[in-house]
Design a protein around this motif. Sequence first.
Motif, short mmCIF file in Angstrom:
data_model
loop_
_atom_site.label_atom_id
_atom_site.label_comp_id
_atom_site.label_asym_id
_atom_site.label_seq_id
_atom_site.Cartn_x
_atom_site.Cartn_y
_atom_site.Cartn_z
N ASN A 1 8.09 8.17 7.22
CA ASN A 1 7.88 7.44 5.98
C ASN A 1 7.53 5.97 6.23
O ASN A 1 6.70 5.39 5.53
CB ASN A 1 9.12 7.54 5.10
CG ASN A 1 9.32 8.94 4.56
OD1 ASN A 1 8.37 9.69 4.41
ND2 ASN A 1 10.56 9.30 4.28
N THR B 1 3.98 5.73 7.18
CA THR B 1 3.14 6.02 6.02
C THR B 1 3.03 4.81 5.11
O THR B 1 1.93 4.47 4.64
CB THR B 1 3.72 7.21 5.24
OG1 THR B 1 3.82 8.34 6.12
CG2 THR B 1 2.83 7.56 4.06
N THR B 2 4.15 4.13 4.86
CA THR B 2 4.11 2.96 3.99
C THR B 2 3.28 1.83 4.61
O THR B 2 2.55 1.13 3.90
CB THR B 2 5.53 2.46 3.70
OG1 THR B 2 6.21 2.18 4.95
CG2 THR B 2 6.32 3.50 2.93
N ILE C 1 -0.37 2.69 4.14
CA ILE C 1 -0.80 2.48 2.76
C ILE C 1 -0.99 1.00 2.47
O ILE C 1 -1.98 0.59 1.84
CB ILE C 1 0.23 3.11 1.80
CG1 ILE C 1 0.23 4.64 1.94
CG2 ILE C 1 -0.08 2.72 0.35
CD1 ILE C 1 1.31 5.32 1.13
N ASP C 2 -0.05 0.18 2.94
CA ASP C 2 -0.16 -1.27 2.71
C ASP C 2 -1.39 -1.85 3.40
O ASP C 2 -2.08 -2.71 2.84
CB ASP C 2 1.11 -1.97 3.18
CG ASP C 2 2.30 -1.72 2.28
OD1 ASP C 2 2.07 -1.22 1.16
OD2 ASP C 2 3.43 -2.01 2.68
N ALA D 1 4.30 -6.45 2.86
CA ALA D 1 4.77 -5.87 1.60
C ALA D 1 4.62 -6.86 0.45
O ALA D 1 4.23 -6.48 -0.67
CB ALA D 1 6.23 -5.44 1.74
#
Length: 303
Positions: free
Chosen positions: A182, A185-186, A189-190, A249
């Motif tokens: 995870n 994955t984050t 995506i970012d 983020a």
Amino acid sequence: MKNIARLVLFFSITFVSIFLAAAAARYINLWIDALRMIPARTSRPLTALFDALQWALPGAVYGSLLLSLGYAARQGVPIPRTMACLFLLGVLFTAGMALGLVRIRGAGAVPATEAHASLGEPGLILFRGDTAIVLLDESGKELGSRVVALPGRSLVYQELPIGSDNRAISLPPAPFREQPVNFITTVRIDLALVAEQFDSRLGEGLIPFAVYVAALMFLLVSLRVFLDLSVWPLANLLLGALMFRVVLALETLMDSREILSFIAPFLGKWIDPAFMSPLLFSGLGLLIMLYSALASFAGGRRR
């Protein structure tokens, strides 16, 4: 000057290496996703290559700056020189690479199209959550008959799998790839969101793009203070990586439509929404630099 020259060389090699490695990994990932689709779809290698290059740019920026800041801290390069050097290098490399990608996309070349065979034969079993789908025809046949097994229910035979919109019911991809962690994955995506932000800012004009990139580079190089908090270089590098992840983020959060639509009624009368993120990055960078200066001054007084 010798340390600065080594820092420039280190940043250049690191940026190019990370950019090429990330682009190659992304390109392979896109091809794997295309191969997993059932039925098979035509793929465009040149389009996938451009998407991979565009996605790799933010990763190269963040990765090369982080490693270069750690290298400067280990080599004892003064903080002001390190920040000034890496700020200029980050802006020049990011702007140059982004403009080069725009030139490539605007060249007008027709993407090459390539078809590949579908995976599997009749009897192929696909899974979507707890639902199992058994294909009774060739996997390349979009409207082929299938059997659907739902949890706690009897089997459902679909001779012509068409939904309420008169379109074929989509099939899940072939499950031959493990799901990534995870956290990874984050991050992916970012990075993709940042790549889209670079592209949209450049589409608005060179000045908005330059302001955005300069503010982001200013914030990232101001994190140099976190790469020199302890006597363990690895611990400092991990702390710097954590701070870079926070900035990544924060960047995606501030550039989201929800945040911009929330802030616009309050600051939209005085500040253009396009400059809200650069203003925040610059303010945070100034605060970190002020803390670094005060900490350095306090340390000198104690000595």
